[in-house]
Design an enzyme around this catalytic site. Sequence first.
Site, mmCIF file in Angstrom:
data_model
loop_
_atom_site.group_PDB
_atom_site.id
_atom_site.type_symbol
_atom_site.label_atom_id
_atom_site.label_comp_id
_atom_site.label_asym_id
_atom_site.label_seq_id
_atom_site.Cartn_x
_atom_site.Cartn_y
_atom_site.Cartn_z
ATOM 1 N N HIS A 16 3.149 13.176 -5.414
ATOM 2 C CA HIS A 16 2.073 14.332 -4.948
ATOM 3 C C HIS A 16 1.520 13.907 -3.608
ATOM 4 O O HIS A 16 1.072 14.895 -2.892
ATOM 5 C CB HIS A 16 0.677 14.220 -5.892
ATOM 6 N N SER A 69 -4.102 7.355 -3.483
ATOM 7 C CA SER A 69 -3.086 7.620 -4.039
ATOM 8 C C SER A 69 -1.672 7.209 -3.634
ATOM 9 O O SER A 69 -1.651 6.724 -2.457
ATOM 10 C CB SER A 69 -2.667 9.363 -3.855
ATOM 11 N N ASP A 81 5.292 10.838 -11.584
ATOM 12 C CA ASP A 81 4.443 11.335 -9.934
ATOM 13 C C ASP A 81 5.158 9.728 -9.097
ATOM 14 O O ASP A 81 4.218 9.081 -8.999
ATOM 15 C CB ASP A 81 3.210 11.246 -10.030
#
Length: 267
Positions: free
Chosen positions: A75, A219, A120
């Site tokens: 992402h 992230s 992911d």
Amino acid sequence: MFLHFGILLLLSQGLLGEVNISEAIDGDSRIVGGKDATPGMAKYQVSIRGHQGNQEWHSCGGSILNEEYVLTAAHCLYRKRANELSLVVGSHQINKGGERYKIKKLVLHEKYSKPKIKNDIAIIQIQGKFKFSDKVQPIELLKEMAPIGKKSLLTGWGYVNYRKRTVPNDLQMLEFKTISNDDCNKQFEKLPYPNLLPVDAGQLCVKRPKDKGVCKGDSGGPLVIQDDKNKTVQIGVVSWGYPCTADFPDVFASVHGLYDWIQSKIK
């Protein structure tokens, strides 16, 4: 809503004094809610930078796998082009230091699902090769499943105050504990987000310390443990979590569950 964008580390004011990764994971009580990370502690840490005109900002974390490749979350790279991003390694501060590298190629997992946040995981290939030094080194990946109840450590530059959108300059660290996917799923059943469940074999969950957790900017960052030989190895990549510091698990892409895919992209 869920935070499925930059995630790093939500600490009160940083962590880690003059200790190394091994000492940190061994559970020194000063770590959680303590001090900023010691410079050079996480030599594998990467800051992925976004660019627009003359502006630059930290967007996600990552980890060095070898001389050419970095591991991060899909992402973080979704709908991005290589020339929109760059990497900085070898510095524990956002505003100075480190070595900058341009990006040659972005490789997202072919089955990455943005709505369900599955698979992911992504690989970045740099232009040229990393220059390894006393500040820049690769991290090994744990092929086996991470033990349940294992102390683990996350590093990153995510928000240290979600409401105020406060971003740290110094690298932060936070200790977690791994939990089973079954336990993770049971906790998330309380929330109205059925499309994200169940957490599957390609994912790994950890229990947050009270009032702390991953947040925007973290992230793609590396979750590490000490293996049986006291070697620091990576077990997860920051993926998503319920808004920072809430009493729910944080979810990572599992290095074990996606190990074969990772290896196929870096050979």
